[in-house]
Every structure is written in structure tokens, then in C-alpha cells.
Design a protein around this motif. Structure first.
Motif, short mmCIF file in Angstrom:
data_model
loop_
_atom_site.label_atom_id
_atom_site.label_comp_id
_atom_site.label_asym_id
_atom_site.label_seq_id
_atom_site.Cartn_x
_atom_site.Cartn_y
_atom_site.Cartn_z
N SER A 141 1.68 8.63 -6.01
CA SER A 141 2.46 8.82 -7.23
C SER A 141 3.73 7.97 -7.22
N LEU A 142 4.22 7.65 -6.03
CA LEU A 142 5.48 6.90 -5.90
C LEU A 142 5.25 5.39 -5.83
N ARG A 143 4.01 4.94 -5.87
CA ARG A 143 3.72 3.51 -5.75
C ARG A 143 4.35 2.75 -6.92
N GLY A 144 5.06 1.70 -6.62
CA GLY A 144 5.75 0.93 -7.64
C GLY A 144 7.20 1.35 -7.79
N GLU A 145 7.55 2.56 -7.35
CA GLU A 145 8.93 3.04 -7.44
C GLU A 145 9.68 2.83 -6.14
N MET A 146 8.98 3.02 -5.01
CA MET A 146 9.61 2.90 -3.69
C MET A 146 8.53 2.57 -2.67
N LEU A 147 8.94 2.33 -1.43
CA LEU A 147 8.00 2.05 -0.34
C LEU A 147 7.76 3.33 0.45
N THR A 148 6.49 3.58 0.80
CA THR A 148 6.15 4.77 1.58
C THR A 148 5.34 4.35 2.79
N GLY A 149 5.57 5.02 3.93
CA GLY A 149 4.86 4.71 5.17
C GLY A 149 4.41 5.99 5.85
N LEU A 150 3.32 5.90 6.61
CA LEU A 150 2.75 7.06 7.31
C LEU A 150 2.62 6.75 8.79
N ALA B 86 0.85 -1.20 0.00
CA ALA B 86 0.00 0.00 0.00
C ALA B 86 0.88 1.24 0.00
N SER B 87 0.36 2.33 -0.55
CA SER B 87 1.10 3.59 -0.58
C SER B 87 0.19 4.73 -0.12
N PRO B 88 0.42 5.25 1.07
CA PRO B 88 1.43 4.80 2.03
C PRO B 88 0.91 3.66 2.91
N VAL B 89 1.84 2.91 3.50
CA VAL B 89 1.49 1.90 4.50
C VAL B 89 1.22 2.60 5.81
N LEU B 90 0.07 2.35 6.43
CA LEU B 90 -0.26 2.99 7.71
C LEU B 90 0.43 2.25 8.84
N LEU B 91 1.31 2.92 9.54
CA LEU B 91 2.11 2.32 10.60
C LEU B 91 1.51 2.70 11.95
#
Length: 823
Positions: A566-575, A514-519
Motif C-alpha cells: 500500500s505504501l509503494r510509491g510513497e516511501m521505501l520499505t524493507g523486510l 520493490a515493496s518491501p525490498v527483501l534484505l
């Protein structure tokens, strides 16, 4: 004869004759103790030191297992050592060993092979044998080198010269296996292109590998002696058996003299049973002259037919005097056909024409729609289009992907958490080339939650135009090929990466997150910052971006979420929000809100901290700026993204390392370039300092050659793609590349004190062939008859033009003398 039978049997086994036995071996796993025992015994070994096994490594191990049987016949033990069980200190502790297989000889390491060069059983066998025979099999680059080899072999050995388009192929393996058997008898030479082909009369663009036999051992006995050895070309496709048969044929007597009628002469026996026979007749009064003529013709027929001289003085010869030649073809029948020839060249034409007919028959097994179209496509300078056209009858197996239609599209997408859909056209060259890569990714993802599918937009035009009666989660497809990632009740995600299997596979795996991953817990944060198992298994180490905010309602959260999508597939994002974010920020001495960026290339160092921007676009710009490597290695895949930055490239080219010393020298050069960036500081902002490893990116050689007009000595440092012009500057060759010297050189270029070494080519993309010049077709001039007018007609036309000038003024800018100038 016994030795010859053994050689034939060995070559037959290697060519796949014993198919029931093939691939039944098990890859031997040596313990550390076993390895040292075999090493100290001096046995030759080809060993891979296994760490964690990724899908790529698994494929390599399967091919390594297949090669065990083949290399066993050449005295090479093949196996692996499991480093997870017990370390072999010298080979289980370095990162490079994970991508290298080693050949040991005489109790010590002989050579290391990058896994990119030993990727299947053919490349493993050919490269290992090539290494073993490196002193016996010569590799020549120029015609001068070949001439020197011919002079050295004259009167001693014949030469077998092989041209293979690339190393590690089946043809390369056939050459090496034959060289292993016959290496003491012949001098083997290998070429992969270059000036030698010009001497041999071969177009380097020829798709087929070839072999020549150079008759150097009997050079002094030839009637027309010269400094070059006469050569005979092998006309059959290169394989182990065909090469063996060819060498046997080169050992056949040049001319055999017989005293029987051709019909009574036995057909050729093993190993010449597939070779035609040619009979010439001799009379007693012209015996020596006939023998000389037969010898000269035999040299021209070498490799095509066996020549026999029939002496008419024998009473057993019953052929009428009206015939002066005869021939017998293999396999078709043992019948002898008699001829009356005016010129012995007609014999040569007979067999060369037969050879062409056989080649034409092979071509006719395929299908050609139109000879004229073929002639046009033969001239295409687009390698993708030409390749796809040549293989147009060989459609790939599409069983691993789902065919989507207007009828099943919505059902298929709704039933899968992720559908990757390829929209393509069968007549589009790039679509068909990419289809093979897409299928390869589908096979790698088989059994996962991803549904790989394809839409033929030539057949389902309504679906591709988004004209279905039901809502479709994407806009009309206007460019091909196009890959969309589709999820139920979500907008489509467009894949914008390279059209290759590796780039697409990585993008899909990253898109599963998921983008972002909810932490929401400390454990989730720790897990997010560690390696993701399925990505690590595939060999991918993604960048990470984490947003920290005091509350979920903070205005920066929506901006960060928009950027993360927008960054999904390019890198991992977390919130990370609320109390956990405040606690994490306090532990790491930072203020909220903040965006943390963890570049994959900068492991084990603190992350970069970015302030929350005023827009998602600005935030994306800051993130990409931080992720930019300070000294990136350019590859075919990442070059477009670096060129899009609009910076001048300060580009270092380094060659492939042959040993540990070469590796350290390259490493020192890269470190020196890193010093240029650090010492230069703000002055280097206008440049992108980078480097290309020509071993890992061979395309860089043609790039460097096109920059400077020829290949300079390596290493080479150039400044190119200047925003202000097309000049290319080369750092003085044979000058040590030192940070201070490079900075002074850049300063002199800015001051205009350095002359350009070359210019970038113009971005001109003319039509590949005449019939594709659509603009020219649209601008066809009026017929010549319209220009052949009498003076009276010209005056009338001028009057007419003056009367209509107002009506035509609106079109005056459309039709002009140079209809293409607007391009």
C-alpha cells in the motif's frame, strides 16, 4: 543619430534578430582563484556555486549559459564555480547556496536569487537587470503612489509605465532591457496589478501585458492641464522592438506643418515608417484656430498616427476645396485617400476601427465553433476549464508517450517491467491540463525502464471499461484523469497523488523499488538506509520503513508485506528476517518483531520503533502518525493530506525574506512554534501546528486574505478548520509570537473568551454557468397554461387528486416545493 543607431542595434540583438549567434556561448567555469580575482576587481558577476548536479540544476545551467551572451552586453559576467574542485568558503558550505544564484557588484554580494525565480533565460535576464536598475525602475502599488511619481516628474521627465502579469517573463525582460537603454531619458515604472490598473481602465484579469507613456515633461504646455499627466497606450503586444518603436513615436512632433499637397509629401521615414499619416487642411483666415484643432486631435491620435497640417495658402496644394482631410496608410501603398468630414472625431473613429479590424483578423486566424458557446465559456469561473478551452486548438506533442489501444495494450504491458498509463478524455478539462504534466514526466524519464503511455477513453471505450476478451489487470475506469502503474502478472497500482509533474515523477521513481525490498545481507541493509542514487539525483529524500522478524513464517510478515504494498510509491520499505534480523536487533538493543520508521525530515536521529499491529490498516495508521512532521511546512501539494487528518490547523504565515536578517527572524518564529508543540504536550494533540512560507507558496496570500477578509501584517498566526465549527481566530496582530502566549491564547479560545476574526466559506459549488445547471433543467415546471384553470376545472382536478392519492403516495417524497433541498 549615432547613439540612436547603437540603441536600435542593441535592442535588435536582444530581441533575437541575430538568431545565428544565439545560444552559442559556453558557460564559463571559474576556479575559486578566478572568482576572487574578478570579485576584487569590482566587476559585476552573476554566479552559481555548483555542488551535485540534479536534472533540475542541469536545466538551470543550460538557461544560465544562454543568458551569458545577453547579460554580457550589460556588463555582467555570467558563470559558475565548481564547489567539488575547491570550496569558496562563504558559498560552498551552506545548504541554501545549492538553490541560490548570486549577483555580485562592487566587490561584494549584491543580491541572491532563488532558482525558482531564475528558471530560464528570460527570468534570469529580467531579474538581474531589475536588480541592477532597482533604484531607477520604480515599482508602485497604488494610484496614490503613481500620482506622487507624476508630480515629481512634471516638467522634467516623461514616464514609461509597464504592466506585466508576472515577473521573469519575456515581457518583463523587454521592459528591463529597454529601461537599461532609455533609463536616463525616461522614468520607468513597473506594476503587476492592483489599484493602478483600475485608474488606467484595465481589467486585472486581462491576459496581455501593456505599456503607457505618460507625457509629464511638457505637462505645463498642454491645453488642458490637470494634476495627472496625459497618457498614451501602446497598442502593440509588448516586446523589446515594439516598445522601442513606441518610444520613438512618442518623440515625433505633435503636429507638422507642410506647404505641399499630401500626394507630394514623403511617406514617414525611419523610425516612423510603420505609422499612418493624417492630413488636415488649414486656411489663412483660420490659421490659429486650425492649428489648435489639429493639436487637440493630435493628442487623441498619439500612438495611432502622425498628424500634418496642410496650409492651402501654398500654390503647391492642389487638393480640391471639397476635401478637408486625407490619410495615408503604411506598407499597403503610398496612395493618399481624401475625405470630407463633418467632425474631426470621424478621423479618430477611422483609425480606432482599423485597429479593431486588425485585432479581429488576428482572432480569425484561430477558429471558433460557436459564438454563443464562447460567450458562456468566457464566464467560466473554473480556471482550468477556461484555460483548456482557450488552448483547445494547441494539442501537446505526444511523441514521448506510447498510445495504447485495444489492439496493442496487452503486448505493450507485457513487454515492459513498468508501464505508467494515463486514462483521459479529450473533452475533460482536468484531463487535458494534466496531460501536459504527464508528457513532461515522460520526457524526464526518457531512456529509463519506464514506459509512459496514454489511453484516449473517448475512442477506446471497451479498453477503459475493462471489457476486452483478454484479462485486464484493472477495474473499469470511472474517474478521469486516472493514472495506473501496470506490471506483468501483477494487479494495477492506482496513483492517488497530486495531478502535477513533480508529484507524479517522485511517485514513479519510488515505485521502481520493490515493496518491501527483501534484505538478506548486512550490505543490503546499509544500502537501503542510505540515499538511493537516482532518487538523490532528482532531489528526493524518501521516508523509509523496515520490518524485522525472527522468521519468514511469522504472522506479522504478511501484515507488514500487505502494508508495504500500500505504501509503494510513497516511501521505501524493507523486510529483514531470520538470523540477520536477530543480529541487527541485538546490535541496536531492540526486541523482535519490530517495525522501524525513518522519517526523512528527522535525519541522523534514531528511528521510531513500532510494535507489530493486529492488522495492516492499524500498522499503516501508526506509520503515518510517526512520519507526520511535528511542525510541517504546508504547500499546495501536501495540504490535502494534512486536512484529511481532521485536526484544527494552528497556522503560521511568514513572508519572504529580503536578507539574512529576515531569514533568521523567520527561523526564530518557526522555532517558537516548535516550542508551542513541545511545551503544550498532550494539549496540542487536537491541533496540527504548521506554517506557510509565502515566498515559496504564494497561494498562501490569497488563503490568508480569504480567512480574514484582508491581508494582515506578517507574521500572522491563525487557528482554523476547527472540527467543531467554521470559526477562524487570529492571534493578536503586532503581538510577539511566544510559546507561552500562544498556549494561553488557545486556552482562552477553548473557554470562549476570544471572538472569531472570520468564518470559513461554505462548500458551495454551484454550476459555473446557467446552461450547466442540469438539476434545474430536470426540474422544469409545467407550462403556464396548466396553472390557468377555471374554478370548475380546479374542482375536477381536486377530485381527481383525492381519487389518486393512494397511487401517488409513493412519489410524494420525490416532488416537493424545494427540489434541491436534499443537496
Amino acid at each position: 543619430m549615432m547613439w540612436m543607431c547603437v540603441a536600435v542595434f542593441l535592442l535588435w540583438l536582444r530581441s533575437g534578430g541575430c538568431t545565428e549567434k544565439a545560444n552559442t556561448s559556453e558557460l564559463i567555469e571559474y576556479t575559486a582563484a578566478d572568482f576572487y580575482e574578478k570579485l576584487h576587481s569590482g566587476k559585476m558577476m552573476f554566479i552559481y556555486f555548483e555542488h551535485q548536479v540534479s536534472p533540475t540544476i542541469s536545466l538551470f545551467l543550460l538557461e544560465l549559459e544562454k543568458s551569458a551572451d545577453a547579460l554580457q552586453d550589460y556588463g555582467v559576467l555570467v558563470g559558475k564555480v565548481n564547489c567539488d574542485k575547491k570550496l569558496v568558503q562563504a558559498y560552498c558550505t551552506q545548504e541554501r547556496e545549492r538553490h541560490t544564484a548570486f549577483l555580485f557588484r562592487g566587490g561584494k554580494e549584491f543580491l541572491g536569487f532563488d532558482l525558482d525565480t531564475v528558471f530560464d533565460v528570460n527570468s534570469i535576464v529580467s531579474e538581474v537587470l531589475f536588480a541592477i536598475l532597482r533604484e531607477e525602475v520604480k515599482y508602485v502599488h497604488t494610484d496614490t503612489d503613481l500620482l506622487a511619481m507624476e508630480k515629481a516628474a512634471r516638467g522634467k521627465k516623461d514616464i514609461v509605465l509597464g504592466y506585466v502579469r508576472s515577473l521573469g517573463t519575456q515581457e518583463h525582460r523587454s521592459m528591463m532591457e529597454t529601461a537599461y537603454v532609455y533609463g536616463s531619458k525616461y522614468q520607468f515604472i513597473l506594476i503587476t496589478g492592483g489599484p493602478v490598473l483600475k485608474h488606467l481602465g484595465v481589467d486585472e484579469s486581462s491576459p496581455s501585458s501593456q505599456v503607457w507613456f505618460l507625457h509629464c515633461r511638457v505637462h505645463s504646455k498642454l491645453p488642458l492641464s490637470s494634476e495627472r499627466c496625459p497618457l498614451t497606450r501602446m497598442r502593440k503586444p509588448l516586446s523589446t522592438l515594439s516598445l522601442h518603436s513606441f518610444l520613438q513615436l512618442m518623440e515625433a512632433p505633435l503636429v507638422s506643418e507642410v506647404y505641399d499637397d499630401p500626394s507630394s509629401v514623403q511617406p514617414p521615414q525611419f523610425p516612423y515608417q510603420q505609422t499612418p499619416q493624417v492630413f488636415l487642411f488649414s486656411r489663412p483666415v483660420t490659421k490659429q484656430q486650425d492649428l489648435d484643432t489639429a493639436t487637440a486631435l493630435a493628442w487623441r491620435l498619439r500612438g495611432l498616427a502622425l498628424l500634418l497640417l496642410v496650409h492651402r495658402q501654398s500654390p503647391a496644394v492642389k487638393t480640391p476645396d471639397e476635401y478637408n482631410a486625407a490619410y495615408r496608410l503604411p506598407e499597403k501603398s503610398s496612395e493618399v485617400k481624401y475625405l470630407t468630414l463633418n467632425d474631426h472625431d470621424e478621423v479618430l473613429e477611422l483609425f480606432t476601427n482599423q485597429e479593431k479590424e486588425e485585432e479581429d483578423e488576428e482572432d480569425d486566424e484561430g477558429w471558433l465553433e460557436d459564438d454563443e458557446v464562447d460567450s458562456h465559456f468566457a464566464k467560466l469561473d473554473d480556471e482550468i476549464a477556461a484555460s483548456v478551452y482557450e488552448n483547445r486548438g494547441n494539442l501537446p506533442d505526444m511523441d514521448s508517450i506510447t498510445q495504447l489501444t485495444s489492439d496493442n495494450f496487452h503486448t505493450a504491458v507485457s513487454q515492459s517491467s513498468l508501464t505508467v498509463a494515463l486514462f483521459y478524455l479529450k473533452w475533460d478539462a482536468v484531463s487535458m491540463a494534466f496531460l501536459s504534466s504527464f508528457i513532461e514526466v515522460a520526457e524526464r524519464l526518457e531512456g529509463s525502464e519506464v514506459q509512459m503511455s496514454a489511453v484516449d477513453c473517448g475512442e477506446w471505450t471497451d479498453l477503459c471499461a475493462a471489457q476486452s476478451s483478454l484479462p485486464i489487470p484493472f477495474q473499469p475506469i470511472t474517474a478521469f484523469p486516472c493514472v495506473l502503474l501496470l506490471r506483468p502478472k501483477e494487479p494495477a497500482q492506482l496513483y492517488r497523488g497530486m495531478l502535477g509533474s513533480e508529484a507524479l515523477h517522485r511517485f514513479i521513481l519510488l515505485s521502481l523499488q520493490a515493496s518491501p525490498v527483501l534484505l538478506s545481507t548486512k550490505e543490503e541493509v546499509t544500502s537501503f538506509l542510505q540515499e538511493v542514487p537516482h532518487l538523490e539525483l532528482a532531489g528526493y529524500h524518501p521516508d523509509r520503513v523496515m520490518g524485522l522478524f525472527k522468521t519468514q513464517l511469522h504472522t506479522g510478515v504478511s501484515l507488514f508485506t500487505e502494508a508495504a504494498k500500500s505504501l509503494r510509491g510513497e516511501m521505501l520499505t524493507g523486510l529483514l528476517t531470520n538470523g540477520l534480523a536477530e543480529k541487527w536487533a541485538a546490535e541496536h538493543s531492540m526486541e523482535l518483531p519490530a517495525v522501524l520508521v525513518f522519517p526523512s525530515w528527522r535525519a541522523h536521529t534514531p528511528p521510531s520503533t513500532l510494535p507489530v499491529s493486529t492488522s495492516s490498516e492499524e500498522l499503516l495508521t501508526h506509520i503515518h502518525s510517526v512520519l507526520l512532521h511535528r511542525l510541517p511546512e504546508l504547500t499546495v501539494e501536501n495540504l490535502p493530506s494534512f486536512l484529511s487528518l481532521g485536526k484544527a490547523l494552528l497556522l503560521l504565515f511568514v513572508g519572504e525574506e529580503e536578507d539574512e536578517i529576515g531569514r533568521k527572524q523567520n527561523q526564530a518564529l518557526v522555532e517558537e512554534m516548535r516550542g508551542v508543540v513541545e511545551v503544550g504536550g498532550g494539549r496540542m494533540e487536537q491541533y496540527l501546528a504548521c506554517w506557510i512560507h509565502l515566498g515559496r507558496t504564494p497561494a498562501g496570500m490569497s488563503v490568508l486574505g480569504s480567512y480574514l477578509g484582508s491581508m494582515p501584517p506578517l507574521p500572522a498566526l491563525v487557528l482554523t478548520h476547527l472540527p467543531s465549527g467554521d470559526e477562524i481566530y487570529q492571534f493578536p496582530p503586532n503581538t510577539p509570537i511566544v510559546a507561552s502566549s500562544v498556549l494561553q491564547w488557545l486556552q482562552r479560545i477553548q473557554g470562549g473568551a476570544v471572538s472569531a476574526a472570520g468564518m470559513l466559506g461554505e462548500d458551495s459549488w454551484p454550476p459555473a454557468v446557467e446552461f450547466l445547471d442540469f438539476l434545474k433543467i430536470m426540474d422544469v415546471q409545467e407550462p403556464d397554461s396548466a396553472q390557468q384553470q377555471t374554478p370548475e376545472e380546479e374542482e375536477e382536478e381536486e377530485d381527481s387528486k383525492e381519487e389518486d392519492v393512494d397511487d401517488s403516495s409513493s412519489h410524494s417524497d420525490t416532488f416537493h416545493n424545494n427540489p434541491h433541498s436534499e443537496l
